[in-house]
Design a protein around this motif. Sequence first.
Motif, PDB file in Angstrom:
ATOM      1  N   LYS A  32       0.842  -1.200   0.000  1.00 33.52           N
ATOM      2  CA  LYS A  32       0.000   0.000   0.000  1.00 33.52           C
ATOM      3  C   LYS A  32       0.875   1.248   0.000  1.00 33.52           C
TER       4      LYS A  32
ATOM      5  N   ASP B 224      -7.836  -2.954   4.781  1.00 36.32           N
ATOM      6  CA  ASP B 224      -8.086  -1.822   3.873  1.00 36.32           C
ATOM      7  C   ASP B 224      -8.776  -0.682   4.610  1.00 36.32           C
ATOM      8  N   GLN B 225      -9.769  -1.024   5.428  1.00 37.17           N
ATOM      9  CA  GLN B 225     -10.486   0.000   6.190  1.00 37.17           C
ATOM     10  C   GLN B 225      -9.549   0.705   7.162  1.00 37.17           C
TER      11      GLN B 225
ATOM     12  N   TYR C 190      -6.299   1.098   6.992  1.00 33.88           N
ATOM     13  CA  TYR C 190      -5.416   1.957   6.199  1.00 33.88           C
ATOM     14  C   TYR C 190      -6.145   3.245   5.792  1.00 33.88           C
ATOM     15  N   GLU C 191      -7.359   3.100   5.287  1.00 32.63           N
ATOM     16  CA  GLU C 191      -8.131   4.260   4.820  1.00 32.63           C
ATOM     17  C   GLU C 191      -8.529   5.184   5.963  1.00 32.63           C
TER      18      GLU C 191
ATOM     19  N   ASN D 181      -7.277   8.914   5.584  1.00 37.02           N
ATOM     20  CA  ASN D 181      -8.279   9.974   5.496  1.00 37.02           C
ATOM     21  C   ASN D 181      -8.193  10.973   6.644  1.00 37.02           C
TER      22      ASN D 181
ATOM     23  N   GLN E  68      -2.505  13.341   1.825  1.00 39.83           N
ATOM     24  CA  GLN E  68      -3.256  12.282   1.141  1.00 39.83           C
ATOM     25  C   GLN E  68      -2.930  12.268  -0.343  1.00 39.83           C
TER      26      GLN E  68
ATOM     27  N   ARG F  73      -1.359   9.243  -2.423  1.00 37.42           N
ATOM     28  CA  ARG F  73      -2.195   8.606  -3.453  1.00 37.42           C
ATOM     29  C   ARG F  73      -1.661   8.838  -4.859  1.00 37.42           C
TER      30      ARG F  73
END
Length: 120
Positions: free
Chosen positions: A13, A98-99, A101-102, A106, A113, A117
């Motif tokens: 990631k 994944d959650q 990490y997000e 966020n 960010q 990204r």
Amino acid sequence: MNYSWIDEYLLKKPGVEKDYKPEWEATRYMIRGKMFGMQGGDKYGTAIFTMKLAPMDGQLLRDTYKDIVPGYYMNKEHWNSLYLEGDVPDDVVRDMLDQSYEVLLNSLSKKVQQEIREPR
């Protein structure tokens, strides 16, 4: 350990850093020095992976799977621990990672960010 793929999955990631904190006997996964996941053990030495999730998501997962419990030595509302010898399906674990990490990504500034990204 049932989820030996976690380390490789997280390190793919963007922006993820990993270190080992000897006094905790734990491997931490971070973005820009802020932790979103940690692999270590509980007081019995049983392998766990602790991650930050939105409170309602974490509660639903704890209610659904016996191998997901409130975060060990962490804020019980936001952190959840997964027993690595458990039987939570891989796709559920991937979604949790994944959650986590997000949730952290966020929480960072829009500028950071974007840097993560969309690296130059």
